[in-house]
Motif scaffolding. Structure first.
Motif, PDB file in Angstrom:
ATOM      1  N   UNK A   1      15.180  42.188   3.986  1.00 54.06           N
ATOM      2  CA  UNK A   1      14.163  42.287   5.038  1.00 54.06           C
ATOM      3  C   UNK A   1      14.666  41.750   6.361  1.00 54.06           C
ATOM      4  N   UNK A   2      15.369  40.618   6.331  1.00 55.59           N
ATOM      5  CA  UNK A   2      15.910  40.039   7.562  1.00 55.59           C
ATOM      6  C   UNK A   2      16.980  40.948   8.158  1.00 55.59           C
ATOM      7  N   UNK A   3      17.812  41.521   7.316  1.00 47.14           N
ATOM      8  CA  UNK A   3      18.833  42.458   7.807  1.00 47.14           C
ATOM      9  C   UNK A   3      18.182  43.658   8.495  1.00 47.14           C
ATOM     10  N   UNK A   4      17.090  44.156   7.920  1.00 46.95           N
ATOM     11  CA  UNK A   4      16.375  45.292   8.491  1.00 46.95           C
ATOM     12  C   UNK A   4      15.794  44.924   9.861  1.00 46.95           C
ATOM     13  N   UNK A   5      15.172  43.750   9.966  1.00 49.72           N
ATOM     14  CA  UNK A   5      14.579  43.304  11.229  1.00 49.72           C
ATOM     15  C   UNK A   5      15.660  43.136  12.294  1.00 49.72           C
TER      16      UNK A   5
ATOM     17  N   UNK B   1      18.509  44.617  12.520  1.00 51.67           N
ATOM     18  CA  UNK B   1      19.002  45.936  12.926  1.00 51.67           C
ATOM     19  C   UNK B   1      18.036  46.591  13.917  1.00 51.67           C
ATOM     20  N   UNK B   2      16.742  46.534  13.627  1.00 51.20           N
ATOM     21  CA  UNK B   2      15.738  47.153  14.499  1.00 51.20           C
ATOM     22  C   UNK B   2      15.662  46.464  15.860  1.00 51.20           C
ATOM     23  N   UNK B   3      15.780  45.152  15.876  1.00 47.52           N
ATOM     24  CA  UNK B   3      15.660  44.414  17.135  1.00 47.52           C
ATOM     25  C   UNK B   3      16.953  44.412  17.950  1.00 47.52           C
ATOM     26  N   UNK B   4      18.051  44.806  17.351  1.00 45.68           N
ATOM     27  CA  UNK B   4      19.352  44.772  18.016  1.00 45.68           C
ATOM     28  C   UNK B   4      19.455  45.620  19.269  1.00 45.68           C
ATOM     29  N   UNK B   5      18.606  46.605  19.412  1.00 45.46           N
ATOM     30  CA  UNK B   5      18.666  47.517  20.561  1.00 45.46           C
ATOM     31  C   UNK B   5      18.014  46.943  21.824  1.00 45.46           C
ATOM     32  N   UNK B   6      17.320  45.816  21.696  1.00 43.29           N
ATOM     33  CA  UNK B   6      16.578  45.257  22.832  1.00 43.29           C
ATOM     34  C   UNK B   6      17.411  44.243  23.618  1.00 43.29           C
TER      35      UNK B   6
END
Length: 65
Positions: A16-20, A22-27
């Motif tokens: 779950x932390x890895x997924x979060x 990855x998603x937040x990395x673009x900001x």
């Protein structure tokens, strides 16, 4: 972004932390001091989050349980 993350040892390798991350990395996180992720105290309050606004020259602070 990794220097901003403060993660509970029990959650460091979670999917779950890895997924979060990855998603937040673009900001753009240039105005954030840190993001903390900790285990919740109980199932009733399994997730709570707080975002602290900048004050006295500090950046944003995001805390999640």
């Amino acid at each position: 972004m990794s220097r901003f993350w403060r993660v509970d040892k029990a959650l460091e390798d979670s999917k779950g932390l890895a997924w979060v991350r990855q998603r937040l990395g673009a900001y753009d996180w240039s105005k954030v001091d840190w993001i903390s992720v900790r285990r919740g105290r109980s199932e009733k309050y399994a997730f709570r989050g707080v975002c602290k606004m900048p004050r006295n020259g500090a950046g944003y602070r995001i805390n999640c349980n």
